[in-house]
Structures are given as structure tokens and as C-alpha cells.
Design a protein around this motif. Structure first.
Motif, mmCIF file in Angstrom:
data_model
loop_
_atom_site.group_PDB
_atom_site.id
_atom_site.type_symbol
_atom_site.label_atom_id
_atom_site.label_comp_id
_atom_site.label_asym_id
_atom_site.label_seq_id
_atom_site.Cartn_x
_atom_site.Cartn_y
_atom_site.Cartn_z
ATOM 1 N N ALA A 91 0.835 -1.196 0.000
ATOM 2 C CA ALA A 91 0.000 0.000 0.000
ATOM 3 C C ALA A 91 0.872 1.248 0.000
ATOM 4 O O ALA A 91 1.831 1.336 0.744
ATOM 5 N N GLY A 92 0.527 2.181 -0.842
ATOM 6 C CA GLY A 92 1.256 3.442 -0.859
ATOM 7 C C GLY A 92 1.748 3.801 -2.239
ATOM 8 O O GLY A 92 1.498 3.116 -3.222
ATOM 9 N N LEU A 93 2.470 4.893 -2.275
ATOM 10 C CA LEU A 93 3.029 5.419 -3.514
ATOM 11 C C LEU A 93 4.519 5.160 -3.562
ATOM 12 O O LEU A 93 5.219 5.418 -2.588
ATOM 13 N N THR A 94 5.000 4.693 -4.684
ATOM 14 C CA THR A 94 6.431 4.475 -4.852
ATOM 15 C C THR A 94 7.012 5.692 -5.553
ATOM 16 O O THR A 94 6.530 6.100 -6.616
ATOM 17 N N ARG A 95 8.025 6.273 -4.940
ATOM 18 C CA ARG A 95 8.682 7.460 -5.489
ATOM 19 C C ARG A 95 10.190 7.302 -5.341
ATOM 20 O O ARG A 95 10.671 6.580 -4.479
ATOM 21 N N ARG A 96 10.931 8.026 -6.171
ATOM 22 C CA ARG A 96 12.396 8.050 -6.054
ATOM 23 C C ARG A 96 12.833 9.461 -5.698
ATOM 24 O O ARG A 96 12.244 10.441 -6.148
ATOM 25 N N VAL A 97 13.897 9.527 -4.923
ATOM 26 C CA VAL A 97 14.447 10.818 -4.530
ATOM 27 C C VAL A 97 15.958 10.758 -4.714
ATOM 28 O O VAL A 97 16.594 9.751 -4.384
ATOM 29 N N ALA A 98 16.537 11.809 -5.286
ATOM 30 C CA ALA A 98 17.982 11.917 -5.495
ATOM 31 C C ALA A 98 18.559 12.814 -4.408
ATOM 32 O O ALA A 98 18.063 13.924 -4.189
ATOM 33 N N VAL A 99 19.608 12.336 -3.748
ATOM 34 C CA VAL A 99 20.191 13.066 -2.625
ATOM 35 C C VAL A 99 21.718 13.010 -2.676
ATOM 36 O O VAL A 99 22.299 12.192 -3.387
ATOM 37 N N ARG A 100 22.314 13.892 -1.879
ATOM 38 C CA ARG A 100 23.767 13.874 -1.719
ATOM 39 C C ARG A 100 24.091 14.336 -0.309
ATOM 40 O O ARG A 100 23.590 15.368 0.144
ATOM 41 N N HIS A 101 24.924 13.553 0.358
ATOM 42 C CA HIS A 101 25.408 13.910 1.695
ATOM 43 C C HIS A 101 26.599 13.027 2.021
ATOM 44 O O HIS A 101 26.870 12.038 1.330
ATOM 45 N N ASP A 102 27.307 13.373 3.077
ATOM 46 C CA ASP A 102 28.415 12.539 3.526
ATOM 47 C C ASP A 102 27.874 11.481 4.495
ATOM 48 O O ASP A 102 26.675 11.437 4.777
ATOM 49 N N LEU A 118 20.326 7.560 -5.021
ATOM 50 C CA LEU A 118 18.868 7.588 -5.074
ATOM 51 C C LEU A 118 18.317 6.668 -4.000
ATOM 52 O O LEU A 118 18.969 5.690 -3.619
ATOM 53 N N HIS A 119 17.108 6.969 -3.545
ATOM 54 C CA HIS A 119 16.362 6.043 -2.699
ATOM 55 C C HIS A 119 15.003 5.825 -3.337
ATOM 56 O O HIS A 119 14.378 6.768 -3.837
ATOM 57 N N THR A 120 14.556 4.595 -3.319
ATOM 58 C CA THR A 120 13.171 4.300 -3.656
ATOM 59 C C THR A 120 12.410 4.332 -2.341
ATOM 60 O O THR A 120 12.820 3.696 -1.367
ATOM 61 N N LEU A 121 11.333 5.103 -2.323
ATOM 62 C CA LEU A 121 10.517 5.248 -1.129
ATOM 63 C C LEU A 121 9.123 4.691 -1.384
ATOM 64 O O LEU A 121 8.570 4.855 -2.479
ATOM 65 N N LEU A 122 8.562 4.064 -0.381
ATOM 66 C CA LEU A 122 7.161 3.669 -0.399
ATOM 67 C C LEU A 122 6.484 4.557 0.635
ATOM 68 O O LEU A 122 6.746 4.426 1.840
ATOM 69 N N CYS A 123 5.673 5.508 0.170
ATOM 70 C CA CYS A 123 5.064 6.523 1.043
ATOM 71 C C CYS A 123 3.560 6.301 1.139
ATOM 72 O O CYS A 123 2.929 5.890 0.165
ATOM 73 N N PRO A 124 2.977 6.616 2.291
ATOM 74 C CA PRO A 124 1.540 6.427 2.452
ATOM 75 C C PRO A 124 0.702 7.406 1.637
ATOM 76 O O PRO A 124 -0.459 7.136 1.355
ATOM 77 N N SER A 125 1.298 8.545 1.250
ATOM 78 C CA SER A 125 0.547 9.540 0.486
ATOM 79 C C SER A 125 1.515 10.477 -0.232
ATOM 80 O O SER A 125 2.698 10.541 0.095
#
Length: 169
Positions: free
Chosen positions: A66-77, A142-149
Motif C-alpha cells: 500500500a502506498g506510492l512508490t517514489r524516487r528521490v535523489a540526494v547527496r550527503h556525507d 537515489l532512494h526508492t521510497l514507499l510513502c503512504p501519500s
């Protein structure tokens, strides 16, 4: 218990579990060695079972999650990793995986399945003995996220932007 019966039991246990199950736990429940379980998992995968190996154990891929699958691009140490992951789970999202682009191998994906601060804390503790994939790319991943909304996903984006982690075009 015969090998085929044991493998069916492994699948049943994975189906029934809401969390990943370690090879050691399966071995204890089935009175075999951890190595037998690892071999059984390999045979189940070769037979078409969609078993995911995460840092916390095995689970079945759940296409109907259940939820929405989204990708987010990030950069950090490395110091930003815990803040980043907690930001995601605090907003109700599950961090499904991490993805980096390697110059030789192309896309490398590491399954995570982190959905709580407890999961993140365990992952961070394990990261002290091995480097995260993002070190291969100067912290870009990148992270693939499964979000409730969609709203939860937007809150994650806003928090990552404020922390200076979000990569935007």
C-alpha cells in the motif's frame, strides 16, 4: 523434514512475517544450519520466488504494498546518512533501497526496507563496519521510497531540501 518441505516452510514463514527474517532465525526455527537456509533461499530464487535479501534478513517482494512508490535523489556525507533516513521514516515512508551509478558496473542497488527509527538505528550500527554504497559516488545516490501519500512524500522532499541533501534539476 525433507528439503522441499523445508523450502515450502521458509516461503510460508516469509509470507507470514511483516518484517524481514534473518537466516539465523529461520535456521533456528527449522533446526538446520544458517548455511542450509542460505542455500535454500538461493534455490527458491532460482525457482522463481521473489525473495529479497535485506540487511535485516529475507522478505518477499510485495508488489501490492500500500502506498506510492517514489524516487528521490540526494547527496550527503556519511554523517548525514542517519538524518536523511530518519527524515524519511519519520514521515511514514519506507526506504526500500539505495541506488548508485557505478562507472564500471552501471546501476547498483542495495535493498534496505527501513520503516522505523529502530530499523535506521540498526542499519547505522551495521554501517560502522562497512562503507555505504554512496561512498562510490561522492555521496550522490537515489532512494526508492514507499510513502503512504503524496503529502508524506512532499514532506520528505521539503525536509531533505532544508537539510541541503536534496538534488534538484
Amino acid at each position: 523434514m525433507h528439503a522441499e518441505e523445508r523450502r515450502e516452510t521458509i516461503l510460508k514463514l516469509l509470507r507470514q512475517s511483516a518484517q524481514p527474517v534473518s537466516a539465523s532465525t529461520l535456521a533456528g526455527q527449522l533446526s538446520v544450519s544458517r548455511q542450509i537456509i542460505v542455500g535454500d533461499i538461493a534455490l527458491l530464487r532460482a525457482g522463481g520466488a521473489d525473495i529479497l535479501a535485506t540487511p535485516r534478513g529475507y522478505c518477499l517482494q510485495n508488489a501490492a504494498a500500500a502506498g506510492l512508490t517514489r524516487r528521490v535523489a540526494v547527496r550527503h556525507d556519511e554523517a548525514g546518512m542517519e538524518v536523511e533516513l530518519n527524515t524519511m521514516v519519520d514521515n511514514g515512508c519506507t526506504v526500500v533501497d539505495v541506488i548508485v551509478e557505478h562507472p564500471l558496473y552501471g546501476q547498483l542497488t542495495g535493498p534496505l526496507q527501513l520503516s522505523s527509527r529502530y530499523d535506521v538505528a540498526q542499519f547505522i550500527a551495521r554501517s560502522r563496519t562497512a562503507q555505504p554504497l554512496s561512498v562510490l559516488t561522492g555521496g550522490i545516490h537515489l532512494h526508492t521510497l514507499l510513502c503512504p501519500s503524496e503529502d508524506a512524500y512532499r514532506r520528505v522532499l521539503d525536509a531533505l531540501r532544508q537539510a541541503g541533501f536534496l538534488l534538484e534539476g
